[in-house]
Design a protein around this motif. Structure first.
Motif, PDB file in Angstrom:
ATOM      1  N   THR A 189      44.531  25.037  41.414  1.00 59.37           N
ATOM      2  CA  THR A 189      43.432  26.005  41.327  1.00 59.37           C
ATOM      3  C   THR A 189      42.258  25.491  40.489  1.00 59.37           C
ATOM      4  O   THR A 189      42.333  24.445  39.846  1.00 59.37           O
ATOM      5  CB  THR A 189      43.944  27.326  40.699  1.00 59.37           C
ATOM      6  N   PHE A 190      41.199  26.300  40.496  1.00 59.11           N
ATOM      7  CA  PHE A 190      40.013  26.077  39.664  1.00 59.11           C
ATOM      8  C   PHE A 190      39.785  27.299  38.790  1.00 59.11           C
ATOM      9  O   PHE A 190      40.125  28.407  39.206  1.00 59.11           O
ATOM     10  CB  PHE A 190      38.794  25.821  40.570  1.00 59.11           C
ATOM     11  N   LYS A 231      33.792  27.128  39.624  1.00 61.40           N
ATOM     12  CA  LYS A 231      33.067  27.807  40.696  1.00 61.40           C
ATOM     13  C   LYS A 231      31.774  28.345  40.113  1.00 61.40           C
ATOM     14  O   LYS A 231      31.794  29.179  39.203  1.00 61.40           O
ATOM     15  CB  LYS A 231      33.911  28.933  41.288  1.00 61.40           C
ATOM     16  N   GLY A 248      43.775  24.981  33.316  1.00 61.29           N
ATOM     17  CA  GLY A 248      42.878  25.958  33.921  1.00 61.29           C
ATOM     18  C   GLY A 248      42.503  27.047  32.930  1.00 61.29           C
ATOM     19  O   GLY A 248      42.571  26.853  31.705  1.00 61.29           O
ATOM     20  N   CYS A 249      42.158  28.204  33.473  1.00 61.83           N
ATOM     21  CA  CYS A 249      41.654  29.303  32.648  1.00 61.83           C
ATOM     22  C   CYS A 249      42.681  29.762  31.610  1.00 61.83           C
ATOM     23  O   CYS A 249      42.348  29.918  30.429  1.00 61.83           O
ATOM     24  CB  CYS A 249      41.267  30.454  33.564  1.00 61.83           C
ATOM     25  N   ASP A 250      43.914  29.960  32.038  1.00 66.98           N
ATOM     26  CA  ASP A 250      44.936  30.481  31.113  1.00 66.98           C
ATOM     27  C   ASP A 250      45.129  29.553  29.923  1.00 66.98           C
ATOM     28  O   ASP A 250      45.116  29.987  28.764  1.00 66.98           O
ATOM     29  CB  ASP A 250      46.280  30.653  31.834  1.00 66.98           C
ATOM     30  N   PHE A 261      37.477  33.604  36.388  1.00 59.24           N
ATOM     31  CA  PHE A 261      38.257  32.538  35.758  1.00 59.24           C
ATOM     32  C   PHE A 261      37.339  31.421  35.263  1.00 59.24           C
ATOM     33  O   PHE A 261      37.504  30.915  34.138  1.00 59.24           O
ATOM     34  CB  PHE A 261      39.292  31.966  36.732  1.00 59.24           C
ATOM     35  N   CYS A 319      33.001  33.136  39.477  1.00 61.16           N
ATOM     36  CA  CYS A 319      34.349  33.697  39.439  1.00 61.16           C
ATOM     37  C   CYS A 319      34.698  33.968  37.979  1.00 61.16           C
ATOM     38  O   CYS A 319      34.276  33.235  37.088  1.00 61.16           O
ATOM     39  CB  CYS A 319      35.343  32.713  40.041  1.00 61.16           C
ATOM     40  N   ARG A 356      36.671  20.215  46.292  1.00 62.85           N
ATOM     41  CA  ARG A 356      37.558  21.381  46.231  1.00 62.85           C
ATOM     42  C   ARG A 356      38.861  21.123  46.981  1.00 62.85           C
ATOM     43  O   ARG A 356      39.933  21.550  46.555  1.00 62.85           O
ATOM     44  CB  ARG A 356      36.836  22.596  46.823  1.00 62.85           C
TER      45      ARG A 356
HETATM   46  N1  LIG Z   1      45.749  31.236  36.469  1.00 67.16           N
HETATM   47  C1  LIG Z   1      44.704  30.353  36.930  1.00 67.16           C
HETATM   48  C2  LIG Z   1      43.589  31.161  37.573  1.00 67.16           C
HETATM   49  C3  LIG Z   1      42.706  30.338  38.471  1.00 67.16           C
HETATM   50  C4  LIG Z   1      42.874  30.704  39.922  1.00 67.16           C
HETATM   51  O1  LIG Z   1      43.804  31.445  40.295  1.00 67.16           O
HETATM   52  N2  LIG Z   1      41.965  30.162  40.744  1.00 67.16           N
HETATM   53  C5  LIG Z   1      42.003  30.438  42.158  1.00 67.16           C
HETATM   54  C6  LIG Z   1      40.985  31.541  42.488  1.00 67.16           C
HETATM   55  S1  LIG Z   1      39.397  31.266  41.787  1.00 67.16           S
HETATM   56  C7  LIG Z   1      41.654  29.161  42.923  1.00 67.16           C
HETATM   57  O2  LIG Z   1      41.068  28.233  42.390  1.00 67.16           O
HETATM   58  N3  LIG Z   1      42.055  29.081  44.208  1.00 67.16           N
HETATM   59  C8  LIG Z   1      41.855  27.891  45.008  1.00 67.16           C
HETATM   60  C9  LIG Z   1      40.452  27.749  45.483  1.00 67.16           C
HETATM   61  O3  LIG Z   1      39.667  28.704  45.418  1.00 67.16           O
HETATM   62  O4  LIG Z   1      40.093  26.649  45.944  1.00 67.16           O
HETATM   63  C10 LIG Z   1      44.154  29.535  35.741  1.00 67.16           C
HETATM   64  O5  LIG Z   1      44.669  29.678  34.651  1.00 67.16           O
HETATM   65  O6  LIG Z   1      43.204  28.770  35.919  1.00 67.16           O
END
Ligand SMILES: N[C@@H](CCC(=O)N[C@@H](CS)C(=O)NCC(=O)O)C(=O)O
Ligand code: FES
Length: 110
Positions: free
Chosen positions: A70-71, A22, A83-85, A32, A30, A59
């Protein structure tokens, strides 16, 4: 739908290190994505990114294709790393740098 999937497959196939995020590396939208891009940038190799906020079709489609909801999403050599973690954890353990260095040799840099 099919078109978007083709675009995604091409992006993943064309770029040895690719971050779906993002915002942009210089302006993450964001926390993350900010943490993740920082880890990737610290590895010192060129990488591609796609701002999914500017690409709502990606997306919507990528999570299904990736089987990852997720992203951000970091892809290296055509495979989803995580992802981030996962990425920040690998970075902390010193595992991210060798992976990226192997994917993008220094002598391929401009
Ligand atoms: N625990 C996740 C955190 C990422 C996360 O929760 N992303 C959410 C909020 S930015 C997301 O992508 N939601 C779906 C979207 O926004 O399309 C990781 O390790 O990447
Ligand atoms: S945009 Fe809200 S947590 Fe990422």
């Amino acid at each position: 739908m099919t078109d978007t999937l083709d675009v995604i497959k091409q992006q993943i196939g064309d770029n040895p290190v690719l971050l779906y995020m993002k915002g942009s590396p210089n302006q993450p939208m964001c926390g993350f994505s900010a943490q993740t891009v920082q880890a990737v940038m610290s590895c010192g190799r060129r990488f591609a990114f796609v701002d999914i906020l500017q690409n709502p079709d990606i997306r919507a489609e990528l999570p299904k294709y990736a089987n990852w909801p997720t992203f951000p999403q970091l892809w290296i050599n055509g495979e989803l790393v995580g992802g981030c973690d996962i990425v920040t954890d690998m970075h902390a353990k010193g595992q991210l740098q060798p992976l990226i260095e192997a994917a993008v040799p220094a002598d391929e840099e401009e």
